[in-house]
Scaffold this motif. Structure first.
Motif, PDB file in Angstrom:
ATOM      1  N   ASN A   1     -42.403  10.908  -9.785  1.00  0.00           N
ATOM      2  CA  ASN A   1     -42.295  12.339  -9.700  1.00  0.00           C
ATOM      3  C   ASN A   1     -43.249  13.014 -10.909  1.00  0.00           C
ATOM      4  O   ASN A   1     -43.687  14.140 -10.673  1.00  0.00           O
ATOM      5  CB  ASN A   1     -41.302  12.926  -9.628  1.00  0.00           C
ATOM      6  N   HIS A   2     -43.189  12.228 -12.057  1.00  0.00           N
ATOM      7  CA  HIS A   2     -43.936  12.927 -13.006  1.00  0.00           C
ATOM      8  C   HIS A   2     -44.909  11.610 -13.788  1.00  0.00           C
ATOM      9  O   HIS A   2     -44.631  11.399 -15.000  1.00  0.00           O
ATOM     10  CB  HIS A   2     -42.949  13.427 -13.943  1.00  0.00           C
ATOM     11  N   PRO A   3     -46.005  11.451 -12.913  1.00  0.00           N
ATOM     12  CA  PRO A   3     -46.762  10.514 -13.747  1.00  0.00           C
ATOM     13  C   PRO A   3     -47.553  10.791 -14.957  1.00  0.00           C
ATOM     14  O   PRO A   3     -48.002   9.955 -15.709  1.00  0.00           O
ATOM     15  CB  PRO A   3     -47.782  10.270 -12.421  1.00  0.00           C
ATOM     16  N   GLU A   4     -47.588  11.947 -15.448  1.00  0.00           N
ATOM     17  CA  GLU A   4     -48.370  12.646 -16.443  1.00  0.00           C
ATOM     18  C   GLU A   4     -47.326  12.131 -17.870  1.00  0.00           C
ATOM     19  O   GLU A   4     -47.925  12.185 -18.746  1.00  0.00           O
ATOM     20  CB  GLU A   4     -48.296  13.973 -16.417  1.00  0.00           C
ATOM     21  N   ILE A   5     -45.976  11.903 -17.613  1.00  0.00           N
ATOM     22  CA  ILE A   5     -45.221  11.531 -18.694  1.00  0.00           C
ATOM     23  C   ILE A   5     -45.674  10.202 -19.204  1.00  0.00           C
ATOM     24  O   ILE A   5     -45.814   9.046 -18.465  1.00  0.00           O
ATOM     25  CB  ILE A   5     -43.925  11.523 -18.466  1.00  0.00           C
ATOM     26  N   THR A   6     -46.111   9.960 -20.625  1.00  0.00           N
ATOM     27  CA  THR A   6     -46.252   8.841 -20.999  1.00  0.00           C
ATOM     28  C   THR A   6     -45.161   7.581 -21.261  1.00  0.00           C
ATOM     29  O   THR A   6     -44.039   8.044 -21.092  1.00  0.00           O
ATOM     30  CB  THR A   6     -46.780   8.873 -22.441  1.00  0.00           C
ATOM     31  N   ASP A   7     -45.466   6.422 -21.238  1.00  0.00           N
ATOM     32  CA  ASP A   7     -44.348   5.558 -21.413  1.00  0.00           C
ATOM     33  C   ASP A   7     -43.608   5.692 -22.725  1.00  0.00           C
ATOM     34  O   ASP A   7     -42.350   5.383 -22.739  1.00  0.00           O
ATOM     35  CB  ASP A   7     -44.968   3.926 -21.602  1.00  0.00           C
ATOM     36  N   GLY A   8     -44.180   6.081 -23.700  1.00  0.00           N
ATOM     37  CA  GLY A   8     -43.449   6.398 -24.929  1.00  0.00           C
ATOM     38  C   GLY A   8     -42.515   7.329 -24.772  1.00  0.00           C
ATOM     39  O   GLY A   8     -41.244   7.379 -25.336  1.00  0.00           O
ATOM     40  N   ALA A   9     -42.898   8.667 -24.075  1.00  0.00           N
ATOM     41  CA  ALA A   9     -41.913   9.672 -23.715  1.00  0.00           C
ATOM     42  C   ALA A   9     -40.690   9.320 -23.025  1.00  0.00           C
ATOM     43  O   ALA A   9     -39.555   9.674 -23.058  1.00  0.00           O
ATOM     44  CB  ALA A   9     -42.531  10.799 -23.161  1.00  0.00           C
ATOM     45  N   ILE A  10     -41.148   8.578 -21.862  1.00  0.00           N
ATOM     46  CA  ILE A  10     -40.091   7.733 -21.032  1.00  0.00           C
ATOM     47  C   ILE A  10     -39.052   6.981 -21.733  1.00  0.00           C
ATOM     48  O   ILE A  10     -37.900   7.016 -21.388  1.00  0.00           O
ATOM     49  CB  ILE A  10     -40.755   7.035 -19.891  1.00  0.00           C
ATOM     50  N   GLY A  11     -39.645   6.368 -22.795  1.00  0.00           N
ATOM     51  CA  GLY A  11     -38.860   5.261 -23.524  1.00  0.00           C
ATOM     52  C   GLY A  11     -37.695   6.060 -24.188  1.00  0.00           C
ATOM     53  O   GLY A  11     -36.675   5.763 -24.488  1.00  0.00           O
ATOM     54  N   LEU A  12     -38.223   7.178 -25.006  1.00  0.00           N
ATOM     55  CA  LEU A  12     -37.345   8.230 -25.722  1.00  0.00           C
ATOM     56  C   LEU A  12     -36.401   8.768 -24.747  1.00  0.00           C
ATOM     57  O   LEU A  12     -35.063   9.060 -25.120  1.00  0.00           O
ATOM     58  CB  LEU A  12     -38.158   9.139 -26.571  1.00  0.00           C
ATOM     59  N   LEU A  13     -36.795   9.376 -23.517  1.00  0.00           N
ATOM     60  CA  LEU A  13     -36.037   9.943 -22.649  1.00  0.00           C
ATOM     61  C   LEU A  13     -34.774   9.446 -22.106  1.00  0.00           C
ATOM     62  O   LEU A  13     -33.553   9.706 -21.966  1.00  0.00           O
ATOM     63  CB  LEU A  13     -37.017  10.594 -21.593  1.00  0.00           C
ATOM     64  N   ILE A  14     -35.218   8.071 -21.660  1.00  0.00           N
ATOM     65  CA  ILE A  14     -34.306   7.258 -21.051  1.00  0.00           C
ATOM     66  C   ILE A  14     -33.597   6.061 -21.789  1.00  0.00           C
ATOM     67  O   ILE A  14     -32.381   5.833 -21.558  1.00  0.00           O
ATOM     68  CB  ILE A  14     -34.700   6.409 -19.900  1.00  0.00           C
TER      69      ILE A  14
END
Length: 223
Positions: A111-124
């Motif tokens: 749903n949000h491919p614009e979010i970087t892997d680093g941001a996903i890592g911090l978020l989840i």
């Protein structure tokens, strides 16, 4: 007044290993005297393992000795070592929710491919390796991964997710507003139910049955 890091466990140790009064222990640990009494009587809801405050550098043996010699003496706590706090890196996730992480990651990727892997890592609270495996579908459990909203799963908050989406959109030059559409289906179902109830009430009124209650507000569906 400063308190021990683990007040109940400290109180349990003091009850078992010192001659301090319940009042002294309660005041030092920041507990009610009845809590100390319950620990001493072994009627506390949870069986506690004592924690030695001397070894934890929260009080000295000399201070305990002073308290044992004088029941009116107020124990003075030492300034213990600073607690180490995590300030960077993935957040801690309870064990019960860790199995939901892949589903939350897959939802964000979809749903949000614009979010970087680093941001996903911090978020989840996960690693880049796991995110990459889900992204390229090489994850060992990919067949059982179902994209699910990480907010619904309790892996993050809506505010944090919105902030990550807004930041990623700004970096990517996307100006479209962030809209939460997760509840649209529920809203439509509720509106449909309300329509059906109003229709049934009108039909009952026309048939001479129990009169329908007068609505408090104008019916939006007459428009």
């Amino acid at each position: 007044m400063a308190q021990p890091l683990m007040p109940h466990a400290t109180a349990s140790w003091m009850v078992d290993n010192t001659a301090l009064s319940f009042e002294q222990i309660a005041e030092f640990c920041g507990l009610h005297i009845l809590e100390v009494q319950a620990i001493a009587d072994d009627t506390a809801a949870t069986k506690l393992t004592g924690r030695d405050p001397v070894r934890a550098h929260e009080i000295t043996q000399d201070e305990i000795d002073k308290g044992q010699a004088d029941p009116n003496y107020r124990l003075q706590m030492l300034k213990g070592p600073e607690q180490v706090r995590r300030t960077k890196g993935p957040r801690y996730t309870p064990v019960s929710k860790r199995q939901d992480k892949p589903d939350g990651i897959a939802w964000i990727i979809r749903n949000h491919p614009e979010i970087t892997d680093g941001a996903i890592g911090l978020l989840i609270g996960t690693t880049r390796t796991t995110i990459a495996a889900i992204r390229d579908r090489s994850h060992w459990n990919i067949a059982n991964i179902t994209p699910k909203d990480p907010v619904t799963l309790g892996l993050t908050t809506q505010r944090e997710l919105d902030a990550a989406v807004a930041k990623a959109a700004k970096a990517a030059g996307i100006e479209a507003p962030v809209t939460d559409t997760r509840l649209e289906g529920d809203r439509e179902a509720l509106l449909g139910q309300l329509r059906a109830e109003r229709t049934a009430a009108r039909e009952a009124e026309l048939a001479g049955e129990t009169p329908a209650p007068k609505p408090l507000f104008d019916d939006p569906f007459k428009r």
